[in-house]
Design a protein around this motif. Structure first.
Motif, PDB file in Angstrom:
ATOM      1  N   MET A 183       0.847  -1.204   0.000  1.00  9.48           N
ATOM      2  CA  MET A 183       0.000   0.000   0.000  1.00  9.48           C
ATOM      3  C   MET A 183       0.877   1.247   0.000  1.00  9.48           C
ATOM      4  SD  MET A 183      -2.937   1.098   2.768  1.00  9.48           S
ATOM      5  CE  MET A 183      -3.828   2.640   2.613  1.00  9.48           C
ATOM      6  N   TRP A 184       0.453   2.262  -0.763  1.00 10.76           N
ATOM      7  CA  TRP A 184       1.226   3.493  -0.853  1.00 10.76           C
ATOM      8  C   TRP A 184       1.284   4.187   0.493  1.00 10.76           C
ATOM      9  CZ3 TRP A 184      -0.387   8.794  -0.657  1.00 10.76           C
ATOM     10  CH2 TRP A 184       0.623   9.687  -1.025  1.00 10.76           C
ATOM     11  N   GLN A 185       2.493   4.601   0.863  1.00  6.82           N
ATOM     12  CA  GLN A 185       2.687   5.287   2.130  1.00  6.82           C
ATOM     13  C   GLN A 185       2.906   6.776   1.879  1.00  6.82           C
ATOM     14  OE1 GLN A 185       2.567   3.655   5.178  1.00  6.82           O
ATOM     15  NE2 GLN A 185       1.888   1.948   3.895  1.00  6.82           N
ATOM     16  N   GLY A 186       2.384   7.617   2.738  1.00 11.73           N
ATOM     17  CA  GLY A 186       2.585   9.056   2.622  1.00 11.73           C
ATOM     18  C   GLY A 186       1.757   9.767   3.657  1.00 11.73           C
ATOM     19  N   ASN A 187       2.056  11.060   3.880  1.00 10.74           N
ATOM     20  CA  ASN A 187       1.275  11.779   4.875  1.00 10.74           C
ATOM     21  C   ASN A 187      -0.111  12.084   4.332  1.00 10.74           C
ATOM     22  OD1 ASN A 187       1.370  14.233   3.354  1.00 10.74           O
ATOM     23  ND2 ASN A 187       3.423  14.650   4.142  1.00 10.74           N
ATOM     24  N   SER A 188      -0.986  12.515   5.205  1.00  7.05           N
ATOM     25  CA  SER A 188      -2.393  12.684   4.820  1.00  7.05           C
ATOM     26  C   SER A 188      -2.579  13.756   3.762  1.00  7.05           C
ATOM     27  CB  SER A 188      -3.223  13.039   6.055  1.00  7.05           C
ATOM     28  OG  SER A 188      -2.731  14.218   6.680  1.00  7.05           O
ATOM     29  N   LEU A 189      -1.753  14.820   3.826  1.00  5.28           N
ATOM     30  CA  LEU A 189      -1.874  15.885   2.832  1.00  5.28           C
ATOM     31  C   LEU A 189      -1.513  15.364   1.451  1.00  5.28           C
ATOM     32  CD1 LEU A 189      -2.375  18.816   2.096  1.00  5.28           C
ATOM     33  CD2 LEU A 189       0.002  19.337   2.715  1.00  5.28           C
ATOM     34  N   SER A 190      -0.412  14.577   1.377  1.00  5.33           N
ATOM     35  CA  SER A 190      -0.001  14.008   0.098  1.00  5.33           C
ATOM     36  C   SER A 190      -1.055  13.036  -0.418  1.00  5.33           C
ATOM     37  CB  SER A 190       1.335  13.297   0.250  1.00  5.33           C
ATOM     38  OG  SER A 190       2.350  14.220   0.541  1.00  5.33           O
ATOM     39  N   MET A 191      -1.654  12.251   0.487  1.00  7.82           N
ATOM     40  CA  MET A 191      -2.673  11.292   0.088  1.00  7.82           C
ATOM     41  C   MET A 191      -3.882  12.017  -0.497  1.00  7.82           C
ATOM     42  SD  MET A 191      -3.517   8.117  -0.099  1.00  7.82           S
ATOM     43  CE  MET A 191      -2.652   7.123   1.122  1.00  7.82           C
ATOM     44  N   PHE A 192      -4.248  13.144   0.122  1.00  8.20           N
ATOM     45  CA  PHE A 192      -5.372  13.925  -0.382  1.00  8.20           C
ATOM     46  C   PHE A 192      -5.053  14.459  -1.777  1.00  8.20           C
ATOM     47  CE2 PHE A 192      -7.303  18.151  -0.903  1.00  8.20           C
ATOM     48  CZ  PHE A 192      -8.646  17.805  -0.883  1.00  8.20           C
ATOM     49  N   ARG A 193      -3.841  14.994  -1.928  1.00  8.42           N
ATOM     50  CA  ARG A 193      -3.456  15.578  -3.210  1.00  8.42           C
ATOM     51  C   ARG A 193      -3.361  14.515  -4.291  1.00  8.42           C
ATOM     52  NH1 ARG A 193       1.356  19.555  -0.974  1.00  8.42           N
ATOM     53  NH2 ARG A 193       0.100  21.439  -0.694  1.00  8.42           N
ATOM     54  N   PHE A 194      -2.972  13.327  -3.890  1.00  7.41           N
ATOM     55  CA  PHE A 194      -2.764  12.264  -4.851  1.00  7.41           C
ATOM     56  C   PHE A 194      -3.994  12.019  -5.709  1.00  7.41           C
ATOM     57  CE2 PHE A 194      -3.025   7.649  -5.733  1.00  7.41           C
ATOM     58  CZ  PHE A 194      -1.985   7.562  -6.625  1.00  7.41           C
ATOM     59  N   PHE A 195      -5.176  12.225  -5.148  1.00  4.78           N
ATOM     60  CA  PHE A 195      -6.394  11.929  -5.868  1.00  4.78           C
ATOM     61  C   PHE A 195      -6.963  13.128  -6.633  1.00  4.78           C
ATOM     62  CE2 PHE A 195      -6.397   8.725  -2.440  1.00  4.78           C
ATOM     63  CZ  PHE A 195      -6.473   7.581  -3.216  1.00  4.78           C
ATOM     64  N   GLN A 196      -6.306  14.286  -6.535  1.00  2.00           N
ATOM     65  CA  GLN A 196      -6.878  15.502  -7.086  1.00  2.00           C
ATOM     66  C   GLN A 196      -6.325  15.866  -8.462  1.00  2.00           C
ATOM     67  OE1 GLN A 196      -9.420  16.929  -5.193  1.00  2.00           O
ATOM     68  NE2 GLN A 196      -8.961  15.056  -4.049  1.00  2.00           N
ATOM     69  N   VAL A 197      -7.208  16.342  -9.325  1.00  4.89           N
ATOM     70  CA  VAL A 197      -6.792  16.990 -10.572  1.00  4.89           C
ATOM     71  C   VAL A 197      -6.539  18.458 -10.251  1.00  4.89           C
ATOM     72  CG1 VAL A 197      -7.538  17.719 -12.864  1.00  4.89           C
ATOM     73  CG2 VAL A 197      -8.066  15.397 -12.055  1.00  4.89           C
ATOM     74  N   ILE A 198      -5.426  18.988 -10.730  1.00  2.00           N
ATOM     75  CA  ILE A 198      -5.106  20.401 -10.499  1.00  2.00           C
ATOM     76  C   ILE A 198      -5.411  21.186 -11.764  1.00  2.00           C
ATOM     77  CG2 ILE A 198      -3.208  22.037 -10.164  1.00  2.00           C
ATOM     78  CD1 ILE A 198      -1.940  20.110  -8.250  1.00  2.00           C
ATOM     79  N   ARG A 199      -6.150  22.247 -11.610  1.00  4.75           N
ATOM     80  CA  ARG A 199      -6.417  23.149 -12.731  1.00  4.75           C
ATOM     81  C   ARG A 199      -5.462  24.333 -12.629  1.00  4.75           C
ATOM     82  NH1 ARG A 199     -12.366  23.817 -14.809  1.00  4.75           N
ATOM     83  NH2 ARG A 199     -11.717  21.740 -15.472  1.00  4.75           N
ATOM     84  N   CYS A 200      -4.736  24.618 -13.703  1.00  6.31           N
ATOM     85  CA  CYS A 200      -3.730  25.680 -13.679  1.00  6.31           C
ATOM     86  C   CYS A 200      -3.553  26.247 -15.085  1.00  6.31           C
ATOM     87  CB  CYS A 200      -2.404  25.130 -13.137  1.00  6.31           C
ATOM     88  SG  CYS A 200      -1.687  23.824 -14.159  1.00  6.31           S
ATOM     89  N   MET A 201      -2.563  27.118 -15.248  1.00  9.38           N
ATOM     90  CA  MET A 201      -2.332  27.769 -16.532  1.00  9.38           C
ATOM     91  C   MET A 201      -1.128  27.149 -17.237  1.00  9.38           C
ATOM     92  SD  MET A 201      -4.869  29.758 -16.341  1.00  9.38           S
ATOM     93  CE  MET A 201      -4.646  30.634 -17.896  1.00  9.38           C
ATOM     94  N   ALA A 202      -1.214  27.125 -18.558  1.00  5.54           N
ATOM     95  CA  ALA A 202      -0.119  26.589 -19.368  1.00  5.54           C
ATOM     96  C   ALA A 202      -0.099  27.292 -20.722  1.00  5.54           C
ATOM     97  CB  ALA A 202      -0.277  25.083 -19.564  1.00  5.54           C
ATOM     98  N   ALA A 203       1.055  27.237 -21.381  1.00  8.71           N
ATOM     99  CA  ALA A 203       1.191  27.740 -22.748  1.00  8.71           C
ATOM    100  C   ALA A 203       1.061  26.544 -23.686  1.00  8.71           C
ATOM    101  CB  ALA A 203       2.533  28.430 -22.928  1.00  8.71           C
ATOM    102  N   VAL A 204      -0.028  26.483 -24.433  1.00  6.41           N
ATOM    103  CA  VAL A 204      -0.316  25.334 -25.285  1.00  6.41           C
ATOM    104  C   VAL A 204      -0.001  25.659 -26.740  1.00  6.41           C
ATOM    105  CG1 VAL A 204      -2.104  23.733 -26.077  1.00  6.41           C
ATOM    106  CG2 VAL A 204      -2.125  24.556 -23.708  1.00  6.41           C
ATOM    107  N   ALA A 205       0.725  24.749 -27.388  1.00  8.65           N
ATOM    108  CA  ALA A 205       0.966  24.845 -28.830  1.00  8.65           C
ATOM    109  C   ALA A 205      -0.071  23.960 -29.514  1.00  8.65           C
ATOM    110  CB  ALA A 205       2.377  24.385 -29.164  1.00  8.65           C
ATOM    111  N   TRP A 206      -1.052  24.562 -30.147  1.00  4.50           N
ATOM    112  CA  TRP A 206      -2.129  23.786 -30.761  1.00  4.50           C
ATOM    113  C   TRP A 206      -1.715  23.207 -32.109  1.00  4.50           C
ATOM    114  CZ3 TRP A 206      -6.035  22.177 -27.982  1.00  4.50           C
ATOM    115  CH2 TRP A 206      -6.425  22.914 -26.851  1.00  4.50           C
ATOM    116  N   GLU A 207      -0.805  23.901 -32.809  1.00  5.18           N
ATOM    117  CA  GLU A 207      -0.346  23.417 -34.109  1.00  5.18           C
ATOM    118  C   GLU A 207       1.012  24.050 -34.426  1.00  5.18           C
ATOM    119  OE1 GLU A 207      -2.567  25.060 -37.515  1.00  5.18           O
ATOM    120  OE2 GLU A 207      -3.783  26.126 -36.016  1.00  5.18           O
TER     121      GLU A 207
END
Length: 390
Positions: free
Chosen positions: A1-25
């Motif tokens: 079983m994966w070991q880690g603190n509770s904060l890391s375990m919570f983050r592990f399951f989360q999708v993060i929405r953030c900003m990026a520079a995307v090259a579409w073509e």
């Protein structure tokens, strides 16, 4: 079983929405977009990117895709020269924890394959084909935008506020290291410096020529100086770069255009009474590669190719090799990425290695297209993009 603190375990399951520079073509400006960055899977680490250098390879891939660069899939988030902080780790990750300062790497170091165990090469092939194709070990990317997958450039994608990389493609570094400086060790500086001291093994008292004075070339000049070369000739068609080259250790500078149509290799052979001991090509031009080889002396000259191109061929006169020259290529300067990069960081911290002097511009992610313009027009050495400005 994966070991880690509770904060890391919570983050592990989360999708993060953030900003990026995307090259579409290809051959279109980057678009600043809101993206989703999925949690890390087994043997993966999600990092918060703090700073990213803008490398010529990023520009080449966007504007020369399918020409001098192999065509990889779009849309893609570019960027591969960065530093950040571990945000969360996936199952079976044992060497990293949230809060670690790290440098993501486009070249892995798995420590297990024949390449990693061999002292003669740094070309670990762990997940190589996948990362070259813009995906991770399971064949998918962790970044998505507008409901579709966005590919990760060389498995990194540092023009994004968060990214996920394999744990074999990450170096844990000194927690006191300034990330906006040491990010440059993720590609350009390491490549040029290593081309001289690691791959080329420049010797004390030797005569060297460095072709191309971008970040890689200037780092090669720095490497030649560190190796105590007696003479370091910097070659570039942009004389505006000469003062900076001298600051890094060049003893003289040559603009090939000052000599009309006379080949630069002939000029160098004349000026050095037979040719240089070491020639380091840092342009990525097959024509310049051939010139660099032909500028070395008979019997013991060494030419190292550090400039990047993927689909072109260089012309080699067989007699130049038969006369005792050595032609070498280098990838990431010959360094075993995750093993050697932390020591390069330490060298910088101890003022044995310059980094600050490479940074000509600092810009926020929103102005990344301006950074590409500066690069294309020869007005920058390295622009460092801050990912914290949104």
């Amino acid at each position: 079983m994966w070991q880690g603190n509770s904060l890391s375990m919570f983050r592990f399951f989360q999708v993060i929405r953030c900003m990026a520079a995307v090259a579409w073509e290809p051959r279109k400006p980057l678009s600043i977009e809101e993206v989703d960055v999925a949690p890390p899977k087994a043997h993966e680490v999600r990092i918060k990117v703090v700073a990213s250098g803008v490398c010529h390879t990023d520009w080449e891939y966007l504007y020369e895709a399918g020409r001098g660069m192999s065509l990889r899939p779009f849309p893609v988030v570019l960027g591969h020269e960065a530093a950040g902080v571990v945000e969360s780790v996936g199952p079976d990750v044992t060497k990293f924890a949230p809060g670690d300062k790290v440098i993501p790497l486009f070249l892995p170091f798995c420590e297990e394959c024949d390449q990693c165990k061999c002292e003669k090469t740094n070309l670990c092939k762990k997940n190589w084909e996948n990362t070259q194709a813009g995906v991770l070990a399971d064949g998918t990317s962790r970044i998505s935008c507008r409901g579709q997958q966005v590919y990760q450039f060389l498995g990194v994608s540092s023009f994004c506020q968060y990214t996920v990389v394999p744990d074999t493609s990450l170096a844990k570094i000194n927690p006191k290291a300034p990330l906006e400086k040491v990010c440059l060790l993720g590609c350009g500086v390491s490549t040029g410096y290593g081309a001289a001291v690691k791959t080329g093994k420049v010797e004390e008292g030797s005569c060297c020529a460095v072709f191309g004075l971008g970040a890689v070339g200037l780092a090669a000049v720095m490497g030649c100086q560190a190796a105590k070369a007696r003479r370091i000739i910097a070659v570039d068609i942009n004389p505006d770069k000469f003062q900076k080259a001298r600051e890094f250790g060049a003893t003289e500078c040559i603009n090939p255009r000052d000599y009309g149509n006379k080949p630069i290799q002939e000029i160098l052979v004349e000026k050095t009474n037979g040719g240089v001991d070491y020639a380091l090509e840092c342009v990525g031009s097959p024509v310049t590669m051939s010139a660099a080889l032909e500028s070395t002396r008979d019997g013991c000259g060494t030419c190292v190719i550090a400039g990047w191109t993927e689909t072109e061929s260089m012309s080699v006169k067989v007699i130049k090799i038969l006369m005792g020259r050595t032609l070498k290529g280098t990838y990431f300067g010959g360094w075993k990425s995750a093993k050697d990069v932390p020591q390069l960081v330490e060298d910088y911290m101890q003022k044995k290695l310059k980094l600050d002097e490479f940074i000509s511009h600092n810009l926020p992610l929103a102005q990344i297209n301006n950074a590409f313009d500066l690069l294309r027009n020869g007005q920058s050495i390295r622009t460092v993009i801050s990912l914290d400005d949104f």
